[in-house]
Scaffold this active site. Sequence first.
Site, PDB file in Angstrom:
ATOM      1  N   HIS A  10      59.578  39.407  49.281  1.00 39.90           N
ATOM      2  CA  HIS A  10      58.342  38.610  49.254  1.00 39.90           C
ATOM      3  C   HIS A  10      57.432  38.905  50.465  1.00 39.90           C
ATOM      4  CE1 HIS A  10      60.330  35.963  46.231  1.00 39.90           C
ATOM      5  NE2 HIS A  10      61.396  36.079  46.987  1.00 39.90           N
TER       6      HIS A  10
HETATM    7  O1  RIB Z   1      59.903  32.201  48.742  1.00 37.87           O
HETATM    8  C1  RIB Z   1      60.035  33.322  49.568  1.00 37.87           C
HETATM    9  C2  RIB Z   1      59.833  32.962  51.003  1.00 37.87           C
HETATM   10  O2  RIB Z   1      60.856  32.062  51.401  1.00 37.87           O
HETATM   11  C3  RIB Z   1      59.953  34.169  51.956  1.00 37.87           C
HETATM   12  O3  RIB Z   1      59.100  33.989  53.053  1.00 37.87           O
HETATM   13  C4  RIB Z   1      61.387  34.128  52.390  1.00 37.87           C
HETATM   14  O4  RIB Z   1      61.566  34.645  53.715  1.00 37.87           O
HETATM   15  C5  RIB Z   1      61.679  32.663  52.388  1.00 37.87           C
HETATM   16  O5  RIB Z   1      61.309  32.149  53.648  1.00 37.87           O
END
Ligand code: RIB
Length: 316
Positions: free
Chosen positions: A241
Amino acid sequence: MARTPLVIDTDPGIDDALALLLALASPEVDLRLVTTVHGNVELAQTTENALRVLHLAGRSDVPVAVGARSSLVHPQPERAGHVHGAAGLGGVVLPPSPAAVDPRPAVTALADLLESSAEPVTVAAIGPLTNIALLVSVYPDAAARIGRLVVMGGSATRGGNVTGAAEFNVWADPEAAAVVFRAGLPTVMVGLDVTLPTVLTEAGIARFAAAGPVGAQAAAVLAQYLDHATSSYGTDGVVVHDALALTEAIVPGTLDVVRRDVVVDTGHGAGRGQTLVDRRAVSTSPTAVAVAEGVDSAAAVEFLVTRMERLAASLS
Ligand code: RIB
Ligand code: CA
């Protein structure tokens, strides 16, 4: 090439670690400051992890300033140790950094940088938005100087990943996300709509693992994430992500965005932390958010792998 000043606000976290390394591998940006926040694991651990990832890449010169240890209003119900490992880096213990944290609180360090920079600063927020909300509240004039705010968080059409409705970063501090999304900052929302389709496969990981010891360490950090993704989502790779958000921060326009009105559910029902994105029309509101709704996932993954290969080779 003029390099864009960059700040990363982060809760390392496996995909945060990859995002930090991607920024350091990218000549388009100049990483001036890292600010840490509670999130995947406790603040002390996210901070230690940020120091160690920077040191891994030979960049312990980048200042790390410590931010919020908890959400603005309501305590975060739980961390994500089951995804990122108890210490946040997939069970990998990186060498300790010789650097100490910046003596200033994160919000002050961020405000100082924004006030002093002659060039517009890009802020990539890839954890809960507590620090950014505090900046908006405590240093509004500095916040108004942000050139771009690229947020990894939320979801327009893909539901949630921590509950059926909420994405983790927004869920961890919905009140902070609500403050940020209505602040009228030049915000890009990189949500699950574009991150979930963007899968870094084992083959891609193997490419930078083979390019040098830093690539091998990054691959080792990703291993637990890969196991979790395979068992939880049935994917043949990992959803990184934060690295996709950093790709948009590094190369503006990577993602297809539409200006939308975004409201965060700060209630205490089943929808808490949901981002309610009004997709009925393109918003003309001054507080609209550029919501990422399209991505060339293959190109984004190739960008990431190629940069990681280059970084690993340069440090071998
Ligand atoms: O949903 C994904 C996010 O949540 C990313 O930033 C991952 O590191 C978690 O913190
Ligand atoms: Ca994160």
